[in-house]
Design a protein around this motif. Structure first.
Motif, PDB file in Angstrom:
ATOM      1  N   UNK A 103      40.689  41.557   8.977  1.00 25.68           N
ATOM      2  CA  UNK A 103      39.314  41.062   8.768  1.00 25.68           C
ATOM      3  C   UNK A 103      38.933  41.014   7.287  1.00 25.68           C
ATOM      4  N   UNK A 104      37.944  40.172   6.976  1.00 26.99           N
ATOM      5  CA  UNK A 104      37.357  40.125   5.643  1.00 26.99           C
ATOM      6  C   UNK A 104      36.377  41.289   5.573  1.00 26.99           C
ATOM      7  N   UNK A 105      36.617  42.184   4.641  1.00 26.90           N
ATOM      8  CA  UNK A 105      35.719  43.329   4.512  1.00 26.90           C
ATOM      9  C   UNK A 105      35.853  43.864   3.089  1.00 26.90           C
ATOM     10  N   UNK A 106      34.820  44.073   2.339  1.00 31.92           N
ATOM     11  CA  UNK A 106      33.417  43.935   2.762  1.00 31.92           C
ATOM     12  C   UNK A 106      32.963  42.482   2.790  1.00 31.92           C
ATOM     13  N   UNK A 107      31.864  42.235   3.513  1.00 33.65           N
ATOM     14  CA  UNK A 107      31.259  40.900   3.528  1.00 33.65           C
ATOM     15  C   UNK A 107      29.789  40.994   3.131  1.00 33.65           C
ATOM     16  N   UNK A 108      29.287  39.905   2.598  1.00 28.54           N
ATOM     17  CA  UNK A 108      27.859  39.800   2.317  1.00 28.54           C
ATOM     18  C   UNK A 108      27.162  39.311   3.568  1.00 28.54           C
ATOM     19  N   UNK A 109      26.068  39.973   3.918  1.00 28.77           N
ATOM     20  CA  UNK A 109      25.344  39.570   5.119  1.00 28.77           C
ATOM     21  C   UNK A 109      23.917  39.161   4.760  1.00 28.77           C
ATOM     22  N   UNK A 110      23.303  38.400   5.646  1.00 29.85           N
ATOM     23  CA  UNK A 110      21.912  37.988   5.471  1.00 29.85           C
ATOM     24  C   UNK A 110      21.049  38.712   6.487  1.00 29.85           C
ATOM     25  N   UNK A 111      19.736  38.809   6.171  1.00 34.65           N
ATOM     26  CA  UNK A 111      18.800  39.395   7.124  1.00 34.65           C
ATOM     27  C   UNK A 111      18.026  38.260   7.797  1.00 34.65           C
ATOM     28  N   UNK A 112      17.596  38.473   9.051  1.00 35.80           N
ATOM     29  CA  UNK A 112      16.969  37.369   9.804  1.00 35.80           C
ATOM     30  C   UNK A 112      15.740  36.763   9.117  1.00 35.80           C
ATOM     31  N   UNK A 113      14.957  37.596   8.408  1.00 36.28           N
ATOM     32  CA  UNK A 113      13.719  37.060   7.823  1.00 36.28           C
ATOM     33  C   UNK A 113      13.942  36.401   6.469  1.00 36.28           C
ATOM     34  N   UNK A 114      15.147  36.480   5.938  1.00 37.32           N
ATOM     35  CA  UNK A 114      15.418  35.830   4.651  1.00 37.32           C
ATOM     36  C   UNK A 114      15.309  34.309   4.808  1.00 37.32           C
ATOM     37  N   UNK A 115      15.049  33.629   3.687  1.00 37.48           N
ATOM     38  CA  UNK A 115      14.787  32.195   3.764  1.00 37.48           C
ATOM     39  C   UNK A 115      16.042  31.373   3.492  1.00 37.48           C
ATOM     40  N   UNK A 116      15.881  30.089   3.709  1.00 34.69           N
ATOM     41  CA  UNK A 116      16.965  29.159   3.414  1.00 34.69           C
ATOM     42  C   UNK A 116      17.389  29.275   1.953  1.00 34.69           C
ATOM     43  N   UNK A 117      16.395  29.464   1.076  1.00 36.39           N
ATOM     44  CA  UNK A 117      16.695  29.614  -0.350  1.00 36.39           C
ATOM     45  C   UNK A 117      17.581  30.826  -0.613  1.00 36.39           C
TER      46      UNK A 117
ATOM     47  N   UNK B  10      15.811  20.757   7.360  1.00 37.73           N
ATOM     48  CA  UNK B  10      14.789  21.782   7.609  1.00 37.73           C
ATOM     49  C   UNK B  10      13.889  21.937   6.388  1.00 37.73           C
ATOM     50  N   UNK B  11      12.703  22.443   6.623  1.00 36.17           N
ATOM     51  CA  UNK B  11      11.764  22.649   5.530  1.00 36.17           C
ATOM     52  C   UNK B  11      12.124  23.875   4.715  1.00 36.17           C
ATOM     53  N   UNK B  12      11.487  24.037   3.545  1.00 33.18           N
ATOM     54  CA  UNK B  12      11.801  25.170   2.674  1.00 33.18           C
ATOM     55  C   UNK B  12      11.394  26.515   3.278  1.00 33.18           C
ATOM     56  N   UNK B  13      10.544  26.479   4.314  1.00 32.54           N
ATOM     57  CA  UNK B  13      10.098  27.742   4.908  1.00 32.54           C
ATOM     58  C   UNK B  13      11.032  28.225   6.004  1.00 32.54           C
ATOM     59  N   UNK B  14      12.083  27.447   6.324  1.00 35.49           N
ATOM     60  CA  UNK B  14      13.004  27.845   7.398  1.00 35.49           C
ATOM     61  C   UNK B  14      13.621  29.209   7.074  1.00 35.49           C
ATOM     62  N   UNK B  15      13.702  30.047   8.090  1.00 36.82           N
ATOM     63  CA  UNK B  15      14.305  31.367   7.874  1.00 36.82           C
ATOM     64  C   UNK B  15      15.715  31.393   8.453  1.00 36.82           C
ATOM     65  N   UNK B  16      16.429  32.425   8.059  1.00 37.69           N
ATOM     66  CA  UNK B  16      17.805  32.604   8.535  1.00 37.69           C
ATOM     67  C   UNK B  16      17.836  32.657  10.063  1.00 37.69           C
ATOM     68  N   UNK B  17      16.850  33.335  10.672  1.00 33.66           N
ATOM     69  CA  UNK B  17      16.876  33.470  12.135  1.00 33.66           C
ATOM     70  C   UNK B  17      16.633  32.122  12.832  1.00 33.66           C
ATOM     71  N   UNK B  18      15.954  31.179  12.131  1.00 30.04           N
ATOM     72  CA  UNK B  18      15.768  29.846  12.721  1.00 30.04           C
ATOM     73  C   UNK B  18      17.089  29.087  12.764  1.00 30.04           C
ATOM     74  N   UNK B  19      17.925  29.341  11.773  1.00 29.78           N
ATOM     75  CA  UNK B  19      19.114  28.505  11.577  1.00 29.78           C
ATOM     76  C   UNK B  19      20.391  29.082  12.171  1.00 29.78           C
ATOM     77  N   UNK B  20      20.418  30.413  12.331  1.00 33.32           N
ATOM     78  CA  UNK B  20      21.703  31.052  12.688  1.00 33.32           C
ATOM     79  C   UNK B  20      22.168  30.649  14.090  1.00 33.32           C
ATOM     80  N   UNK B  21      23.480  30.708  14.283  1.00 34.02           N
ATOM     81  CA  UNK B  21      24.061  30.458  15.599  1.00 34.02           C
ATOM     82  C   UNK B  21      24.681  31.762  16.096  1.00 34.02           C
ATOM     83  N   UNK B  22      25.080  31.769  17.355  1.00 30.94           N
ATOM     84  CA  UNK B  22      25.659  33.013  17.869  1.00 30.94           C
ATOM     85  C   UNK B  22      27.172  33.006  17.634  1.00 30.94           C
TER      86      UNK B  22
END
Ligand SMILES: [Zn+2]
Length: 371
Positions: free
Chosen positions: A238-252, A291-303
């Motif tokens: 596996x790739x480790x360590x990895x950088x992760x995002x939080x759900x409320x973070x923005x597209x930016x 998507x608009x600039x207000x889109x969050x990570x949780x809006x865009x992520x897939x499972x």
């Protein structure tokens, strides 16, 4: 599968017809109509439909034989060049592979025998009085076609049935890896001959040759992969360590991370470090446009599937392929994200293994800073 239409479900296996097969039928019908009129056209189309019913029966020979060994077959697709049953896996035991491979042609032997026995009395006569009896020559042609299917499929060009028989027989003496290598080599050689013959005889043979070449190469790689991953766990690749995002973070934030790291897939984790989803570069780029600039990570992520770090690598790769997700999310015993597994980094690991079969992969122990 794209462009294939489900027409029936038989014993839990979905039967699909590829669009090109329907086009093929139309083409045969139209050509024959022009040459011999409506009667000829109908008979030829009927012949091809019946022929493909025999091809389907052949595939179900494989499917039912495989089921004896606990292997399911989700679907079988009819192409103009034949049927393809997508068995969940090929049995690894040579004796079982032998039975599964022979079961297909065996069905055609039975069909040919039945056609000759049931309609054989008028066989000679039927051909002679072709015009008075349009049904009989069709049966005769069908019997001949079944015999052709037996002979054609038993050509030892891996991955056709004959190639699988050859691999199974070789594997009994040489082991699976070596047997596959030899059988794939013979398959590639046969593919070349098919294509060469196609130049002079029938362009369809070129397509079949190409198909055999690609399939033989893929099978050889698959078995080399199985051999290379044996005994390894997910955490070793596996790739480790990895950088992760939080759900409320923005597209930016996601774009910023995309530029500042070499990663193409970003796991999304909750505040406890547990995986919530996955955001890929493609999705980020598309969101940039749609998507608009207000889109969050949780809006865009897939499972994406979650897999514990100790899981065998090979089984995890099967899961990765089946889920069609771009990566697997690897977690520790507490369910926290510790890494990612992508086809690319597995490829890198295989490269190392092929150069240095004795290379010992490190086993990273734990997680790291996330977010
Ligand atoms: Zn077959």
């Amino acid at each position: 599968m794209l462009w294939s239409i489900p027409i029936a479900t038989i014993a839990g296996t979905v039967v699909r017809v590829h669009v090109t097969f329907l086009l093929f039928l139309v083409w045969v019908g139209a050509t024959q109509w022009r040459i011999g009129g409506r009667e000829t056209a109908l008979e030829d189309v009927l012949f091809i439909v019946l022929l493909f019913a025999c091809v389907l029966a052949h595939e179900f020979g494989h499917i039912f034989a495989a089921r004896r060994y606990g292997i399911r077959t989700p679907e079988v697709t009819l192409w103009p060049i034949g049927g393809v049953a997508s068995l969940e896996r090929i049995p690894e035991k040579p004796s079982e592979e032998l039975v599964v491979a022979l079961a297909g042609p065996a069905v055609n032997v039975v069909l040919a025998a039945l056609l000759i026995l049931l309609f054989g009395a008028s066989f000679q006569e039927a051909v002679a009085t072709e015009l008075e009896n349009p049904r009989a020559p069709l049966i005769a042609r069908l019997a001949a076609a079944n015999l052709f299917l037996v002979v054609f499929n038993l050509i030892p060009a891996f991955p056709m049935d004959g190639g699988r028989v050859l691999r199974a027989l070789l594997a009994m003496r040489l082991g699976r890896l070596e047997a596959t290598r030899i059988a794939a080599r013979i398959g590639q050689g046969a593919a070349f001959l098919f294509a060469l013959a196609g130049l002079f005889l029938n362009p369809m043979l070129i397509i079949i040759g190409l198909f055999i070449y690609l399939a033989a190469t893929a099978e050889a790689q698959h078995v080399a992969f199985q051999d290379g991953t044996q005994g390894l766990a997910v955490r070793e690749a596996m790739i480790s360590p990895v950088d992760a995002l939080l759900p409320h973070e923005t597209l930016e934030d996601a774009i910023d991370r995309l530029i500042r790291t070499a990663q193409k897939e970003f796991p999304v984790v909750d505040s406890l470090g547990r995986p919530a989803g996955l955001l890929t570069r493609d999705v980020i780029i598309r969101a940039l446009r749609d998507a608009g600039p207000t889109a969050t990570v949780s809006d865009l992520m897939t499972s994406a599937p979650t897999v514990p770090y100790w899981r065998p690598l090979e089984a995890s790769l099967v899961l990765l392929n089946q889920s069609k997700a771009p990566a697997l999310l690897i977690v520790d015993d507490q369910g926290r994200l510790v890494g990612l597994l992508t086809p690319e980094n597995i490829g890198e690991m295989m490269l190392v293994r092929s150069m240095r079969p004795d290379f010992r992969f490190r086993r990273p122990q734990a997680a790291r800073r996330l977010g």
